[in-house]
Design a protein around this motif. Structure first.
Motif: not given
Length: 233
Positions: A9-15
């Motif tokens: 994502a724009d700021n980090g990631y999603f799991i």
């Protein structure tokens, strides 16, 4: 069976992780410092099924059809999946240096099982490890994703074939959409690929937001009742 994904994502990631279960007892384990782990009781022992660390490291261990080449054996330079996962949890296997580890190590199954693993590093770089097949490394960029179910990703990619697992196809389509990735969006995707009939049912749905180091989860497909576990406090 299970579905997992990671999306940058724009700021980090999603799991995202759906734990699809066939009746095994499971438990939440937060006793290991800085870890959120779900373990399953196989009758002989409790084994970690999936988990996330406050640094953003993630692992899982999902069933997959065997190709007959990754069966358990002992030899120098050979490590079984449970030992790999234990090494990650204990810090003996450095995930951000996993590429070097895998080049020197063959991963095999534990006796009587055939599984594969999605492992994510602190920057969202992702490995899919499939005993008897090898591994895939994906240094993901913003907007990119990786998804895994219970079908060999490596076999499909090497054959240039289409994935005929409905959960994989639905998840991939939703992850490909040009929509902002949020916790709510991740749960929408998990809801779309849940299993609620037959032998396997979704018992846990989990989302990890790396920006806040927060685990969000629900049980028994109750997506209206979300719990939070903060890994950094």
């Amino acid at each position: 069976m299970c579905t997992s994904f990671i999306k940058m994502a724009d700021n980090g990631y999603f799991i995202g992780m759906n734990f699809d279960n066939n009746g095994l007892k499971y438990s939440f384990d937060t006793k290991k410092k800085d870890w959120f782990i779900v373990s399953v009781d196989t009758g002989k022992t409790k084994s970690p099924s999936f988990g996330v660390h406050k640094s953003g490291i993630f692992f899982n261990n999902l069933s997959v059809e065997s190709n007959g080449k990754g069966e358990y054996r002992r030899a120098k330079g050979v490590v079984h999946t449970t030992k790999l996962i234990s090494g990650i949890i204990d810090g003996n296997v450095q995930v951000d240096a996993l590429e070097d580890f895998l080049k020197q190590t063959e991963i095999v199954n534990v006796p009587g099982w055939s599984t594969h693993n999605m492992i994510c590093g602190t920057m969202g770089n992702t490995w899919i490890i499939e005993p008897g097949r090898g591994y895939l490394y994906n240094p993901l960029k913003q907007g990119e994703f990786q998804i895994m179910t219970n079908v060999s990703v490596k076999d499909i990619k090497e054959a240039g074939a289409e994935m005929h697992c409905s959960r994989y196809m639905i998840g991939s389509e939703l992850l490909s959409e040009n929509k902002p990735m949020t916790v709510s969006r991740a749960f929408e995707i998990l809801n779309a690929v849940k299993q609620c009939s037959g032998q396997w049912n979704t018992d846990i749905s989990m989302v990890y937001d790396s920006a806040g180091a927060v685990v969000y989860y629900c049980e028994k497909q109750n997506f209206a009742d979300i719990y939070e576990y903060h890994l950094k406090e």
